[in-house]
Design an enzyme around this catalytic site. Structure first.
Site, PDB file in Angstrom:
ATOM      1  N   ASP A  74      80.772  39.694  -0.893  1.00 32.09           N
ATOM      2  CA  ASP A  74      80.164  38.372  -0.705  1.00 32.09           C
ATOM      3  C   ASP A  74      80.388  37.932   0.740  1.00 32.09           C
ATOM      4  O   ASP A  74      81.517  37.969   1.227  1.00 32.09           O
ATOM      5  CB  ASP A  74      80.785  37.361  -1.681  1.00 32.09           C
ATOM      6  CG  ASP A  74      80.429  37.690  -3.129  1.00 32.09           C
ATOM      7  OD1 ASP A  74      79.361  38.286  -3.363  1.00 32.09           O
ATOM      8  OD2 ASP A  74      81.225  37.346  -4.025  1.00 32.09           O
TER       9      ASP A  74
ATOM     10  N   HIS B 255      77.839  45.155  -2.913  1.00 34.87           N
ATOM     11  CA  HIS B 255      77.969  44.250  -1.754  1.00 34.87           C
ATOM     12  C   HIS B 255      79.340  43.583  -1.781  1.00 34.87           C
ATOM     13  O   HIS B 255      80.006  43.564  -2.813  1.00 34.87           O
ATOM     14  CB  HIS B 255      76.882  43.165  -1.769  1.00 34.87           C
ATOM     15  CG  HIS B 255      77.036  42.196  -2.909  1.00 34.87           C
ATOM     16  ND1 HIS B 255      76.679  42.505  -4.203  1.00 34.87           N
ATOM     17  CD2 HIS B 255      77.551  40.941  -2.965  1.00 34.87           C
ATOM     18  CE1 HIS B 255      76.938  41.489  -5.006  1.00 34.87           C
ATOM     19  NE2 HIS B 255      77.490  40.521  -4.285  1.00 34.87           N
TER      20      HIS B 255
ATOM     21  N   ARG C 198      71.666  38.832 -19.470  1.00 36.32           N
ATOM     22  CA  ARG C 198      73.024  38.488 -19.005  1.00 36.32           C
ATOM     23  C   ARG C 198      72.923  37.353 -17.997  1.00 36.32           C
ATOM     24  O   ARG C 198      71.981  37.312 -17.197  1.00 36.32           O
ATOM     25  CB  ARG C 198      73.654  39.713 -18.352  1.00 36.32           C
ATOM     26  CG  ARG C 198      74.963  39.411 -17.680  1.00 36.32           C
ATOM     27  CD  ARG C 198      75.640  40.663 -17.143  1.00 36.32           C
ATOM     28  NE  ARG C 198      76.911  40.272 -16.591  1.00 36.32           N
ATOM     29  CZ  ARG C 198      77.100  39.981 -15.305  1.00 36.32           C
ATOM     30  NH1 ARG C 198      76.110  40.060 -14.433  1.00 36.32           N
ATOM     31  NH2 ARG C 198      78.290  39.618 -14.888  1.00 36.32           N
TER      32      ARG C 198
ATOM     33  N   HIS D 181      81.645  44.887  -4.944  1.00 35.57           N
ATOM     34  CA  HIS D 181      81.301  44.764  -6.370  1.00 35.57           C
ATOM     35  C   HIS D 181      79.791  44.853  -6.557  1.00 35.57           C
ATOM     36  O   HIS D 181      79.028  44.836  -5.583  1.00 35.57           O
ATOM     37  CB  HIS D 181      81.857  43.449  -6.931  1.00 35.57           C
ATOM     38  CG  HIS D 181      81.358  42.220  -6.238  1.00 35.57           C
ATOM     39  ND1 HIS D 181      81.821  41.817  -4.998  1.00 35.57           N
ATOM     40  CD2 HIS D 181      80.422  41.309  -6.582  1.00 35.57           C
ATOM     41  CE1 HIS D 181      81.210  40.715  -4.635  1.00 35.57           C
ATOM     42  NE2 HIS D 181      80.334  40.383  -5.575  1.00 35.57           N
TER      43      HIS D 181
HETATM   44  O1  LIG Z   1      76.534  38.506 -11.779  1.00 35.44           O
HETATM   45  C1  LIG Z   1      77.621  38.936 -11.422  1.00 35.44           C
HETATM   46  O2  LIG Z   1      78.537  39.236 -12.193  1.00 35.44           O
HETATM   47  C2  LIG Z   1      77.921  39.100  -9.936  1.00 35.44           C
HETATM   48  C3  LIG Z   1      76.963  38.389  -9.071  1.00 35.44           C
HETATM   49  C4  LIG Z   1      77.318  38.526  -7.640  1.00 35.44           C
HETATM   50  O3  LIG Z   1      77.984  39.439  -7.228  1.00 35.44           O
HETATM   51  C5  LIG Z   1      76.846  37.527  -6.684  1.00 35.44           C
HETATM   52  O4  LIG Z   1      76.121  36.602  -7.073  1.00 35.44           O
HETATM   53  O5  LIG Z   1      77.232  37.618  -5.498  1.00 35.44           O
HETATM   54 FE   LIG Z   2      78.742  39.010  -5.245  1.00 31.06          FE
END
Ligand SMILES: O=C(O)CCC(=O)C(=O)O
Ligand SMILES: [Fe+2]
Length: 219
Positions: A56, A54, A120, A110
């Site tokens: 952001d 996605h 994690r 990403h």
């Molecule tokens: O957890 C991550 O490294 C990315 C999370 C992410 O892309 C988001 O919360 O929009």
């Molecule tokens: Fe994200």
């Protein structure tokens, strides 16, 4: 986080030959979001995705990932792992900033993958405009070489779209722009006087379909 994001906005303004204060002023008041992501280990990580691909929908993301790693960015037609650097944040552009710059800055594709062993966690600060503030590109960024890319919208509308109508992916802004335009044409009711005239004309011509007609030129 708010202060860091304002500093970055100052630099982004300079990079576009806008006033340093341009984006700082725009985001001085904001409806930003802080989110903690928690990814439990998974027996078959290749069959799951912690956070699917996605961009952001927000404006600027400042992310702290822990030492486990799992964030990946898509560039040059492949996925690259983003290494954990102690004491460093990952910063990326979101869709709303892409719209504010008329597509000059691109939001970054990403995802986050999981592993079999370790939990994690990541902490993401999402800079967002005030909910009702119109998101429209700076005048200097729209010109003959770079025509207008996206309609005006509010962060409130994009938030509603991504929470209730569309799961954020790599095409969110394009799908949202279409949705905004559809909403506008659906909501465009004919003024009463024109409706009457159309009805009278329609009765004569057997054309009675006046409901929700979008009148050409009725901008
Ligand atoms: O957890 C991550 O490294 C990315 C999370 C992410 O892309 C988001 O919360 O929009
Ligand atoms: Fe994200």
């Amino acid at each position: 986080m708010n202060k860091v994001s304002q500093e970055i906005m100052g630099m982004l303004g300079i990079s576009l030959v806008l006033d340093q204060a341009y984006f700082k002023d725009f985001f001085e008041q904001n409806d930003s979001i802080l989110r903690l992501n928690h990814y439990p280990p998974c027996q078959k990580p290749e069959l799951t995705l912690g956070t699917g691909p996605h961009t952001d929908p927000t404006s600027l993301t400042i992310l702290q990932q822990d030492q486990v790693g799992g964030l990946q960015v898509f560039a040059d037609e492949k996925w690259h792992s983003v290494a954990h650097i102690p004491g460093a944040f990952v910063v990326n552009i979101g869709d709303t900033f892409m719209a504010l710059t008329n597509g000059i800055y691109k939001s970054c594709l990403h995802r986050a993958v999981v592993n079999t062993e370790t939990v994690r966690k990541s902490l993401a600060f999402f800079l967002c405009p005030k909910l009702e503030r119109p998101v429209t590109p700076a005048a200097g960024l729209v010109n003959a070489a770079n025509s207008r890319k996206y309609p005006d919208f509010t962060w409130a509308a994009l938030l509603e779209f991504t929470q209730n109508h569309y799961r954020a992916d790599m095409k969110t802004l394009v799908a949202f722009s279409k949705w905004v335009q559809e909403q506008e044409s659906n909501n465009k009711l004919i003024p009463y006087g024109q409706c009457w005239a159309l009805w009278a004309w329609g009765t004569n011509k057997q054309l009675l379909w006046v409901n929700k007609v979008r009148l050409e030129g009725d901008k």
